[in-house]
Motif scaffolding. Sequence first.
Motif, PDB file in Angstrom:
ATOM      1  N   GLY A   1       0.813  -1.208   0.000  1.00  0.00           N
ATOM      2  CA  GLY A   1       0.000   0.000   0.000  1.00  0.00           C
ATOM      3  C   GLY A   1       0.846   1.256   0.000  1.00  0.00           C
ATOM      4  N   ASN A   2       1.934   1.261   0.779  1.00  0.00           N
ATOM      5  CA  ASN A   2       2.824   2.419   0.825  1.00  0.00           C
ATOM      6  C   ASN A   2       3.525   2.638  -0.509  1.00  0.00           C
ATOM      7  OD1 ASN A   2       2.055   2.672   3.473  1.00  0.00           O
ATOM      8  ND2 ASN A   2       4.010   2.026   4.345  1.00  0.00           N
TER       9      ASN A   2
ATOM     10  N   SER B   1       2.283   1.791  -3.480  1.00  0.00           N
ATOM     11  CA  SER B   1       1.269   2.327  -4.394  1.00  0.00           C
ATOM     12  C   SER B   1       1.049   3.814  -4.164  1.00  0.00           C
ATOM     13  CB  SER B   1      -0.047   1.572  -4.225  1.00  0.00           C
ATOM     14  OG  SER B   1       0.087   0.214  -4.607  1.00  0.00           O
ATOM     15  N   ARG B   2       0.999   4.232  -2.896  1.00  0.00           N
ATOM     16  CA  ARG B   2       0.803   5.655  -2.601  1.00  0.00           C
ATOM     17  C   ARG B   2       2.012   6.483  -3.016  1.00  0.00           C
ATOM     18  NH1 ARG B   2      -2.308   3.453   1.595  1.00  0.00           N
ATOM     19  NH2 ARG B   2      -0.478   3.022   2.863  1.00  0.00           N
ATOM     20  N   ALA B   3       3.215   5.940  -2.816  1.00  0.00           N
ATOM     21  CA  ALA B   3       4.426   6.680  -3.176  1.00  0.00           C
ATOM     22  C   ALA B   3       4.517   6.899  -4.688  1.00  0.00           C
ATOM     23  CB  ALA B   3       5.665   5.931  -2.682  1.00  0.00           C
ATOM     24  N   LEU B   4       4.129   5.900  -5.456  1.00  0.00           N
ATOM     25  CA  LEU B   4       4.235   5.992  -6.912  1.00  0.00           C
ATOM     26  C   LEU B   4       3.034   6.687  -7.538  1.00  0.00           C
ATOM     27  CD1 LEU B   4       5.671   2.459  -7.762  1.00  0.00           C
ATOM     28  CD2 LEU B   4       6.907   4.604  -7.457  1.00  0.00           C
ATOM     29  N   GLY B   5       1.936   6.744  -6.798  1.00  0.00           N
ATOM     30  CA  GLY B   5       0.712   7.333  -7.336  1.00  0.00           C
ATOM     31  C   GLY B   5      -0.242   6.251  -7.782  1.00  0.00           C
ATOM     32  N   MET B   6      -1.408   6.256  -7.220  1.00  0.00           N
ATOM     33  CA  MET B   6      -2.407   5.253  -7.562  1.00  0.00           C
ATOM     34  C   MET B   6      -2.663   5.248  -9.071  1.00  0.00           C
ATOM     35  SD  MET B   6      -3.260   3.712  -4.780  1.00  0.00           S
ATOM     36  CE  MET B   6      -3.432   3.893  -3.004  1.00  0.00           C
ATOM     37  N   GLY B   7      -2.657   4.093  -9.681  1.00  0.00           N
ATOM     38  CA  GLY B   7      -2.932   3.973 -11.111  1.00  0.00           C
ATOM     39  C   GLY B   7      -1.709   4.066 -11.987  1.00  0.00           C
ATOM     40  N   PHE B   8      -0.546   4.445 -11.409  1.00  0.00           N
ATOM     41  CA  PHE B   8       0.660   4.584 -12.209  1.00  0.00           C
ATOM     42  C   PHE B   8       1.558   3.345 -12.132  1.00  0.00           C
ATOM     43  CE2 PHE B   8      -0.634   8.953 -11.641  1.00  0.00           C
ATOM     44  CZ  PHE B   8      -0.382   9.510 -12.881  1.00  0.00           C
ATOM     45  N   ALA B   9       1.178   2.390 -11.299  1.00  0.00           N
ATOM     46  CA  ALA B   9       1.995   1.194 -11.157  1.00  0.00           C
ATOM     47  C   ALA B   9       1.122   0.032 -10.712  1.00  0.00           C
ATOM     48  CB  ALA B   9       3.124   1.419 -10.154  1.00  0.00           C
ATOM     49  N   ARG B  10       1.535  -1.157 -11.094  1.00  0.00           N
ATOM     50  CA  ARG B  10       0.882  -2.381 -10.633  1.00  0.00           C
ATOM     51  C   ARG B  10       1.798  -3.031  -9.616  1.00  0.00           C
ATOM     52  NH1 ARG B  10       1.056  -7.847 -12.662  1.00  0.00           N
ATOM     53  NH2 ARG B  10      -0.786  -9.022 -11.999  1.00  0.00           N
TER      54      ARG B  10
ATOM     55  N   THR C   1       6.706   9.314   3.328  1.00  0.00           N
ATOM     56  CA  THR C   1       5.384   8.847   3.739  1.00  0.00           C
ATOM     57  C   THR C   1       4.352   9.585   2.902  1.00  0.00           C
ATOM     58  OG1 THR C   1       3.925   8.502   5.640  1.00  0.00           O
ATOM     59  CG2 THR C   1       5.155  10.570   5.582  1.00  0.00           C
ATOM     60  N   ALA C   2       3.095   9.263   3.049  1.00  0.00           N
ATOM     61  CA  ALA C   2       2.079   9.862   2.184  1.00  0.00           C
ATOM     62  C   ALA C   2       1.788  11.307   2.556  1.00  0.00           C
ATOM     63  CB  ALA C   2       0.793   9.036   2.235  1.00  0.00           C
ATOM     64  N   GLN C   3       1.587  11.570   3.838  1.00  0.00           N
ATOM     65  CA  GLN C   3       1.237  12.909   4.293  1.00  0.00           C
ATOM     66  C   GLN C   3       1.508  13.014   5.785  1.00  0.00           C
ATOM     67  OE1 GLN C   3      -2.948  12.957   3.249  1.00  0.00           O
ATOM     68  NE2 GLN C   3      -3.538  12.312   5.313  1.00  0.00           N
ATOM     69  N   ILE C   4       1.550  14.250   6.264  1.00  0.00           N
ATOM     70  CA  ILE C   4       1.750  14.498   7.691  1.00  0.00           C
ATOM     71  C   ILE C   4       0.773  15.590   8.124  1.00  0.00           C
ATOM     72  CG2 ILE C   4       3.326  15.411   9.446  1.00  0.00           C
ATOM     73  CD1 ILE C   4       5.637  14.201   7.870  1.00  0.00           C
ATOM     74  N   THR C   5       0.050  15.335   9.192  1.00  0.00           N
ATOM     75  CA  THR C   5      -0.796  16.368   9.791  1.00  0.00           C
ATOM     76  C   THR C   5       0.049  17.185  10.754  1.00  0.00           C
ATOM     77  OG1 THR C   5      -2.784  15.009   9.595  1.00  0.00           O
ATOM     78  CG2 THR C   5      -2.845  16.820  11.176  1.00  0.00           C
ATOM     79  N   LEU C   6       0.073  18.487  10.544  1.00  0.00           N
ATOM     80  CA  LEU C   6       0.842  19.400  11.393  1.00  0.00           C
ATOM     81  C   LEU C   6      -0.118  20.196  12.275  1.00  0.00           C
ATOM     82  CD1 LEU C   6       3.443  20.946  12.197  1.00  0.00           C
ATOM     83  CD2 LEU C   6       3.003  22.473  10.239  1.00  0.00           C
TER      84      LEU C   6
ATOM     85  N   ASN D   1      -2.912  19.761   6.848  1.00  0.00           N
ATOM     86  CA  ASN D   1      -2.573  18.505   6.191  1.00  0.00           C
ATOM     87  C   ASN D   1      -1.485  18.775   5.158  1.00  0.00           C
ATOM     88  OD1 ASN D   1      -2.673  15.799   5.608  1.00  0.00           O
ATOM     89  ND2 ASN D   1      -4.403  15.962   4.209  1.00  0.00           N
ATOM     90  N   ILE D   2      -0.263  18.293   5.428  1.00  0.00           N
ATOM     91  CA  ILE D   2       0.879  18.519   4.539  1.00  0.00           C
ATOM     92  C   ILE D   2       1.078  17.271   3.685  1.00  0.00           C
ATOM     93  CG2 ILE D   2       3.302  19.183   4.386  1.00  0.00           C
ATOM     94  CD1 ILE D   2       1.635  21.266   5.822  1.00  0.00           C
ATOM     95  N   LYS D   3       1.040  17.443   2.354  1.00  0.00           N
ATOM     96  CA  LYS D   3       1.209  16.311   1.442  1.00  0.00           C
ATOM     97  C   LYS D   3       2.503  16.434   0.659  1.00  0.00           C
ATOM     98  CE  LYS D   3      -3.752  15.494   0.853  1.00  0.00           C
ATOM     99  NZ  LYS D   3      -4.855  15.318  -0.132  1.00  0.00           N
ATOM    100  N   GLN D   4       2.850  15.349  -0.038  1.00  0.00           N
ATOM    101  CA  GLN D   4       4.061  15.348  -0.856  1.00  0.00           C
ATOM    102  C   GLN D   4       4.002  16.466  -1.882  1.00  0.00           C
ATOM    103  OE1 GLN D   4       4.723  11.554  -2.650  1.00  0.00           O
ATOM    104  NE2 GLN D   4       5.056  10.508  -0.727  1.00  0.00           N
TER     105      GLN D   4
END
Length: 393
Positions: A28-29, A31-40, A238-243, A390-393
Motif C-alpha cells: 500500500g505504501n 502504491s501511494r508513493a508511486l501514485g495510484m494507477g501509475f503502477a501495478r 510517507t504519504a502525508q503528515i498532519t501538522l 494537512n501537509i502532502k508530498q
Amino acid sequence: MYNTYMIRYGEIGLKGKNRPAFERRLMGNISRALGMGFARVQRVYGRILVESDADPARIIGKLSKVFGIVGISPALRLPLTEQAICDGALAVLKDAAARVQMAVGEPLTFKVEARRSNKQFPRTSPEINGLVGAYLLDNFPGLQVDVHTPRIKVRVEIREQNAFVYADDIPGVGGLPVGASGKALLLLSGGIDSPVAGWMAMKRGIEIEAVHFHSFPFTGEKSLEKVRDLCRILTGYTAQITLHVVHFTDIQKEIQRSCPEELRVTIMRRMMFRLAARIAEDAGALALVTGESVGQVASQTLESMRVINQVIDIPVLRPLVGMDKHEIISRAKVIGTYETSVLPYEDCCTLFLPKHPATRPRPDQVLEAEKALDVEDLLAGALERTVAENIKQ
C-alpha cells in the motif's frame, strides 16, 4: 528496457504469521508513493514486484524512500523458457557492462546467481548457472568468470509464472513500513534534530503527526513556513503528515512573568509535553517523539528529562538519545532536511532563553514554581487556538 522492479525487504521476512500484514502495508505504501494507477504492485513469495511504464529514474527515486524496502532491482520479466532466459541475461549483462568503469586492459568479470523457487522448472539452480554462464561467454567477447569478486552479477530468479533477470541492486532505506507500528506525535521545532527524530521513528514503522509551538509575533510566518517545508521533505518518505500548530505565545509570556528565570526552560517543556499529550490523545497517537539527545542542552539532562516527563503518562520516544551533534547533522544531510533546518528563523525554544538555565532541576522546585501559573487555563487557551494542517508530498 526493464519492465519490472523487484523489491526486496529485510526484517519483514522474519515476522512469522504477521508477515502478510507487513507485506500488505508495504504494498500500500509503494502504491501511494508511486501514485495510484501509475503502477501495478504484486506480491510473490519473498518479493514484491512493481510494474510501471513511468520514467525509471522517477520510479527508483520514489521507491528508494519507502521504508521497508532494502533493495530495488530493475528486472526483465521473461517466459519460462531457456532461450528467453539466456537472451534476457545477455541484454542485462550488456546494459550493466555499459555502466561499469574499468581500467584499460582490465577484463570484464561476471558471475551468474540463479534461484529456483519453482521446482517444476526442469533445471536446478546450478544447472541454470552453467547454462546461462556458457551462453554469456559465447556471446560477449572478452568476458571472464569470477565467482568471488565479479564486476557484474547476473541474477536469475525462476518463479511460478515467469523468470526474472537483473543485475543492479539499488539500496533502499530499510526499516519497517510506515504505519505498521502505530502512530506517534512528533514535537517539531524547526531545528536540525527533531526532523531527524521523526525520520528515524518512521523508519521503525511509526506513522507520525507533528506538533509545532508557534510564538507569533516573536516568531513570524517565515519560521512557520520553514516547519511546513520540513514536513514536506518528510512526506517524501510517507504519504502525508498532519501538522498541529499551537499558539504558544501566551504561555511563554506568562512563564517569563511568573516563574524563576533558571526554571523557565524546564517549565516551558513541561507545558509543551502537556499540550502534546492531549493532542496525541485526540489524534490516536500512542507516543510522543522528540529530538532530544542526552546532555546536548540544559533541558536534555537526565534530571531535566525526568522532571519534564512527570507531567504526562504517554511514552516518549527519543530516537537520537545516543547520537552526538555530528552524527545528527550527517543524517539530516542524507535525508534532505539539513539545508532547511539551518535557515535563520528562530523558533520558540530560542526565545526567552535564560542565561543560566537549570540543568538539574528538582521536582519540588518546579512544582512550587508552577503554582504561580493557572496551568489548565493556559492549556485550554492554547488548545482552543491550535490549527491542524494537512501537509502532502
